[in-house]
Enzyme design. Sequence first.
Site, short mmCIF file in Angstrom:
data_model
loop_
_atom_site.label_atom_id
_atom_site.label_comp_id
_atom_site.label_asym_id
_atom_site.label_seq_id
_atom_site.Cartn_x
_atom_site.Cartn_y
_atom_site.Cartn_z
N SER A 188 38.17 39.14 36.94
CA SER A 188 39.27 40.10 37.09
C SER A 188 40.24 40.00 35.92
O SER A 188 40.27 39.00 35.20
CB SER A 188 40.02 39.85 38.40
OG SER A 188 40.56 38.55 38.41
N ARG A 189 41.01 41.05 35.75
CA ARG A 189 42.15 41.00 34.84
C ARG A 189 43.37 40.53 35.63
O ARG A 189 43.39 40.60 36.86
CB ARG A 189 42.42 42.38 34.24
CG ARG A 189 41.29 42.91 33.36
CD ARG A 189 41.74 44.17 32.66
NE ARG A 189 40.68 44.79 31.90
CZ ARG A 189 40.32 44.44 30.66
NH1 ARG A 189 40.93 43.43 30.07
NH2 ARG A 189 39.36 45.06 30.02
N THR A 192 49.16 39.94 38.78
CA THR A 192 50.48 39.31 38.83
C THR A 192 50.54 38.06 37.96
O THR A 192 51.61 37.50 37.78
CB THR A 192 50.83 38.92 40.28
OG1 THR A 192 49.83 38.03 40.79
CG2 THR A 192 50.88 40.16 41.17
N GLY A 193 49.40 37.62 37.43
CA GLY A 193 49.37 36.41 36.62
C GLY A 193 49.57 36.70 35.13
O GLY A 193 49.80 37.82 34.71
N THR A 197 40.56 35.85 33.87
CA THR A 197 39.41 35.41 33.07
C THR A 197 38.93 36.52 32.14
O THR A 197 38.56 36.27 30.99
CB THR A 197 38.27 34.94 33.98
OG1 THR A 197 38.72 33.82 34.75
CG2 THR A 197 37.06 34.53 33.17
N ASP A 250 48.11 39.14 49.43
CA ASP A 250 46.70 38.81 49.22
C ASP A 250 46.14 38.38 50.57
O ASP A 250 46.05 37.20 50.88
CB ASP A 250 46.57 37.69 48.18
CG ASP A 250 45.15 37.55 47.66
OD1 ASP A 250 44.30 38.37 48.04
OD2 ASP A 250 44.90 36.63 46.87
N SER A 258 36.34 40.18 49.36
CA SER A 258 36.32 40.56 47.94
C SER A 258 35.46 39.59 47.13
O SER A 258 34.58 40.00 46.36
CB SER A 258 37.75 40.57 47.40
OG SER A 258 37.77 40.59 45.99
N LYS A 282 48.50 29.76 46.67
CA LYS A 282 48.18 30.62 47.82
C LYS A 282 47.83 29.81 49.05
O LYS A 282 47.89 30.31 50.17
CB LYS A 282 47.01 31.55 47.46
CG LYS A 282 47.29 32.54 46.35
CD LYS A 282 46.06 33.35 46.04
CE LYS A 282 46.29 34.32 44.89
NZ LYS A 282 45.08 35.11 44.56
#
Length: 500
Positions: A188-189, A192-193, A197, A250, A258, A282
């Site tokens: 994923s891009r 919120t971070g 990767t 989340d 997912s 989390k």
Amino acid sequence: MDIAAQGVLLHHADAWTIGVLEGDRVRVLNEANGESASALVNITSSVLPQGTVGVYQKTNRRLGLADGAAAEVRETERLASIDYIKKKMDGERLSKEEILAIVKDTVEENLSPVEMTAFVTASYMKGLDINEVEYLTRSMVETGDRIQFSTHPIVDKHSVGGVPGNKISLIVVPIIAASGLRIPKTSSRAITGAAGTADLMEVLAPVEFTSDEVKKMTEKVGGAIVWGGSTNIAPADDKFIMVEYPFRIDAIGQMIASVMAKKCAVGADLAVIDIPVGNGTKVPTVQDGRKLAGQFMEIGERVNIQVECALTYGESLVGHAIGPNLEVNEALTVLEGAQEPGSLIQKSLALSGIALEMAGKAARGQGYAVAEGLLTSGKALEKLRQIIEIQGGNPGVRAKDIVPGEHSFVVNAPLDGYVVELHNRALITMARAAGAPHDRGAGLLIHAKKGAKVKQGEPIITIHAERSWRLQKAIEIGRQLMPVLVEGMVLGRISPVHWV
């Protein structure tokens, strides 16, 4: 109308005649070719004259209407999936068929943003039981592309996230591929971070490929690191994520579905799940981590994927770097033979070792050593270069070639003592304020992590940015959030005017 959405624009008088309101649905018929499509309604009193319908780009791909063509517009039936969403809002459990209907309508963009938000919010507040998680997993796989390999086992890994600087996929993937296994890593891009990767890999090579291209690349060199959003693998997931983003939620059930849907869709036989645990993550406690691991393994068993989970320390960043270029530089440095940072090396080898043991490439308890040998021998570096090359990047790239933004500011220790806290969320917020992940050179370099002894005036953090105004913004955010605490620091000042 050149609007990238599924819908139509009606004059308010026409909408009243048809009997629809803003957000209702109509069916549009192209009288020339007989094609029809369902579309959401927007209403105007000025953009279009009465008797004219504006058809949005996505809707018209199916209809094939030309300007001035005759079209019939009429009220259409209510989607069944809306009733299923209402059922979930009422706290009831959904069947496999009901969840599949919701996911199909999500992928086909039949649901409005409000309706999608209702489903995601209801799933978050009411929760999904283990059966619903399985149904959601299978539905997301069924409504997207799948990769099937002729040789096995196929390996995958995933981190549930929440820890800054977690660039271990750049090390784990080439180690596993260097062992002779295949690992098609869809990533994923950052939402919120400071860097997902896919954002990291994009520093080294393109990451947008079809599922067929991912399969060919993996078969040729053993691995790939690509952005999942371009593969059409579990496409409903990306749509759900965009709904979750404004609320910073989340939902556990949706997160498990997912992850496992993507593993299933790439043909994985086994997967290692990294679950960072601790304050600011989390998963706040080891007990919560064990519960989550059990759910992952249960879904894995149901969809025929062998799953093992690693509970990892999550209260401090992995390595010292946060932000695309800084993290890629750090990962390449390790692949090129550096002995530091220990946290990055140890976590990468531990997770790689679990996968190697699961796949039979190492005996039980020997996976770490086998992974270490693949790293120190240079085989993992060579494998990453092959992956970079097949994805269209420069295989000769070295760590020294990846540089941070030219604008920088050093945060020094205000007094002698020990670093007693590094707040993950505050560090990520600072890095994003500096421009990460969009500005690849933006981010933070952490010189003193939790527990480190520092002297007054020694550097603790260096902020990097590609633009000066971004740097100033990050500095301001840092002063507000106090992302690092040194033993003895004053946490705040209270004067009579602030006393309540």
